[in-house]
Design an enzyme around this catalytic site. Structure first.
Site, PDB file in Angstrom:
ATOM      1  N   GLU A  92     -15.970 -38.783  32.379  1.00  0.00           N
ATOM      2  CA  GLU A  92     -17.070 -38.870  33.365  1.00  0.00           C
ATOM      3  C   GLU A  92     -17.496 -40.301  33.664  1.00  0.00           C
ATOM      4  O   GLU A  92     -18.706 -40.594  33.717  1.00  0.00           O
ATOM      5  CB  GLU A  92     -18.268 -38.027  32.897  1.00  0.00           C
ATOM      6  CG  GLU A  92     -17.967 -36.542  32.906  1.00  0.00           C
ATOM      7  CD  GLU A  92     -19.190 -35.648  32.699  1.00  0.00           C
ATOM      8  OE1 GLU A  92     -20.274 -36.162  32.395  1.00  0.00           O
ATOM      9  OE2 GLU A  92     -19.032 -34.416  32.838  1.00  0.00           O
TER      10      GLU A  92
ATOM     11  N   GLU B 219     -14.132 -29.376  31.702  1.00  0.00           N
ATOM     12  CA  GLU B 219     -15.486 -28.982  31.291  1.00  0.00           C
ATOM     13  C   GLU B 219     -16.021 -28.035  32.355  1.00  0.00           C
ATOM     14  O   GLU B 219     -16.160 -28.427  33.519  1.00  0.00           O
ATOM     15  CB  GLU B 219     -16.429 -30.179  31.174  1.00  0.00           C
ATOM     16  CG  GLU B 219     -16.251 -30.991  29.924  1.00  0.00           C
ATOM     17  CD  GLU B 219     -17.341 -32.054  29.733  1.00  0.00           C
ATOM     18  OE1 GLU B 219     -18.522 -31.764  30.010  1.00  0.00           O
ATOM     19  OE2 GLU B 219     -16.991 -33.164  29.330  1.00  0.00           O
TER      20      GLU B 219
HETATM   21  O1  AHR Z   1     -20.615 -30.830  27.534  1.00  0.00           O
HETATM   22  C1  AHR Z   1     -21.801 -31.560  27.517  1.00  0.00           C
HETATM   23  C2  AHR Z   1     -21.686 -32.871  28.288  1.00  0.00           C
HETATM   24  O2  AHR Z   1     -21.527 -32.592  29.639  1.00  0.00           O
HETATM   25  C3  AHR Z   1     -20.515 -33.758  27.959  1.00  0.00           C
HETATM   26  O3  AHR Z   1     -20.751 -34.628  26.904  1.00  0.00           O
HETATM   27  C4  AHR Z   1     -20.321 -34.541  29.215  1.00  0.00           C
HETATM   28  O4  AHR Z   1     -18.986 -34.927  29.423  1.00  0.00           O
HETATM   29  C5  AHR Z   1     -20.860 -33.630  30.295  1.00  0.00           C
HETATM   30  O5  AHR Z   1     -21.749 -34.284  31.137  1.00  0.00           O
END
Ligand code: AHR
Length: 503
Positions: free
Chosen positions: A173, A292
């Site tokens: 990210e 994610e």
């Molecule tokens: O999964 C929780 C958080 O969400 C992670 O650390 C990050 O990559 C995302 O913003």
């Protein structure tokens, strides 16, 4: 009664079911690692301090790949702190979550855990505070056999065999202003290309994931992917996508339609990657790693009451998932399957406690949250090829997406079994879904299960500490087959899987 009809044919496939689509995520965040997968004092702990109750539930879920060690955490992580004798490992601050990382669980411990689960590791390198050299050092430590500084160091630390990690994320990210070491697309694209090429020179067999957008709502979305891929196309194999969904202000109708956003996000990233491919006259395709995704109530406070800065393993985003959340997760899995030709990796974030499929409490027995059920069923039952499904469905109005299909569907077929994954987004009415079976050589229902609120429950019911199995799967009785046509009746607000076989 709402109605829908599916059109599907064995000849019209999206592609093989990518096994890595059913991944999960373990971050050094909150209680995912500590008192999640690792708790040496727990009654079920094994010789490595791993909770065997969590191990067992993880094996049941069966994530095919697990991303590690972050997340935002990785952008400040110095991997050398997490290897070697435990007593020598430093306690470090984790800026991302303002906690203290003890490093009592590190690379070798994760490797041991992943082997016990029987899953593949997807390792992220720190491109926030660190760079090419440290990423290469870590790869050397993990994948080279012996005779070099870091390979020999791994051996000296007791791991005789290389970890042999194929899948690597080039940071996390970095498009997000919250990320330690946040970068512009041009800065990151160049770094990803240089780091990727250097890593490949150490191990040509690795597969590399470039950081994409942290969500479709990012102001840089689109432009970020374009610039990053223009600079790094030759060096990477995948671009990542992250998306979290939640119900806002009681607008369940829009929340239930979250897969519309996921479909669009994937289509737009594919379009951008392919435009860069055309412009750069590249032959290879960049595929997608949705590493994610989940439901996450981001508008709620992240930290539990009483959590102080620099606590060890604080309670952070321990969301409790409801029936509604499980139905949404089912539709998000449908979206991933529908795009199986280009989304080759997925990771539902995270595995335990932190927006977790599983929940655990120190000293007590772990359990599955509602959202674990669709994940586990799809992971187990999606086999063979993903089919193209044309759904003609009654619609309902949403504030966010206009008119949306009441019924959401995906399907797979492996020459013996036709499997259909369905969701009914209508909160009040059942939905009758017609599934044509002609051409599949199947004529009977071999398995039909659903998840919905049971009597005495409502759409907010969760699996809590006091009742681990309040929400689970039940047999779906209302499925009939007549002359090559199946009719499935889905209860209001439900997710279901129905399988058909011959004879
Ligand atoms: O999964 C929780 C958080 O969400 C992670 O650390 C990050 O990559 C995302 O913003």
């Amino acid at each position: 009664m709402r109605t829908a009809r599916l059109a599907l044919d064995p000849a019209f496939t999206v592609g093989p079911v990518p096994r890595r689509l059913f991944g999960s995520f373990v971050e050094h965040m909150g209680r995912c690692v500590y008192t999640g997968i690792f708790e040496p004092d727990h009654p079920s702990a094994d010789e490595d301090g791993l909770r065997t109750d969590v191990l067992e539930l993880t094996r049941e879920l069966g994530p095919t790949v697990v991303r590690y060690p972050g997340g935002n955490f990785v952008s400040g992580f110095e991997w050398e702190d997490s290897v070697g004798p435990r007593e020598d490992r430093p306690r470090r601050i984790d800026r991302a979550w303002r906690s203290v990382e003890t490093n009592q669980f590190g690379l070798a411990e994760f490797d041991a855990w992943a082997r016990k689960v029987g899953t593949e590791t997807m390792m992220a390198v720190n491109l926030g505070t660190r760079g090419l050299q440290e990423a290469c050092d870590l790869l050397e430590y993990a994948n080279l056999d012996s005779g070099t500084k870091f390979a020999d160091l791994r051996k000296a630390h007791g791991s005789k065999d290389p970890f042999d990690i194929k899948l690597w994320c080039l940071g996390n990210e970095l498009d997000g202003p919250w990320q330690t070491g946040h970068k512009t697309a041009a800065e990151y694209g160049r770094l990803a290309a240089e780091t990727g090429m250097a890593m490949r020179s150490i191990d040509p067999d690795i597969e590399l994931v470039a950081v994409g957008s942290s969500s479709r709502a990012m102001p840089t979305f689109g432009e970020w992917e374009q610039t990053v891929l223009e600079l790094s196309y030759h060096a990477v194999d995948y671009v990542s996508l992250h998306a979290y969904y939640q119900e806002h202000d009681g607008d369940a109708a829009s929340f239930l339609a979250s897969a519309v956003d996921m479909d669009l996000f994937i289509d737009q990233v594919v379009a951008t990657a392919d435009a860069v491919r055309a412009k750069g006259k590249h032959t290879k395709k960049i595929n997608l790693s949705f590493d994610e995704w989940n439901v996450w109530y981001q508008s709620k406070p992240h930290h539990a009451p009483g959590v102080q800065p620099w606590d060890v393993a604080p309670r952070v985003i321990e969301d409790e998932y409801s029936v509604t959340d499980a139905v949404v997760v089912g539709t998000l899995l449908n979206s991933l399957l529908r795009h199986a030709d280009r989304v080759h990796i997925g990771a539902q974030a995270q595995l335990v406690n932190v927006i977790g499929l599983l929940r655990s409490e120190p000293g007590k027995e772990a359990w599955k949250q509602t959202i674990a059920h669709p994940f586990e069923q799809v992971r187990r039952l999606a086999t063979g090829n993903v089919l193209q499904v044309v759904t003609t469905s009654d619609k309902y109005e949403t504030a966010k997406f206009d008119a949306v299909d009441v019924v959401d569907a995906s399907a797979t077929y492996d020459d013996e079994t036709l499997t259909v994954f369905l969701a009914n987004r209508d909160q009040a009415d059942s939905a009758s879904v017609e599934v044509p079976l002609r051409g599949f050589g199947v004529d009977r229902v071999s398995n039909a299960k659903y998840l919905a609120a049971a009597e005495g429950q409502d759409r907010h019911t969760t699996n809590l500490e006091g009742d681990h199995t309040a929400v689970g799967l039940r047999t779906l009785d209302d499925v009939t087959v007549t002359e090559g046509l199946a009719t499935v009746v889905l209860p209001p607000l439900s997710w279901a899987v129905v399988q058909f076989r011959k004879g």
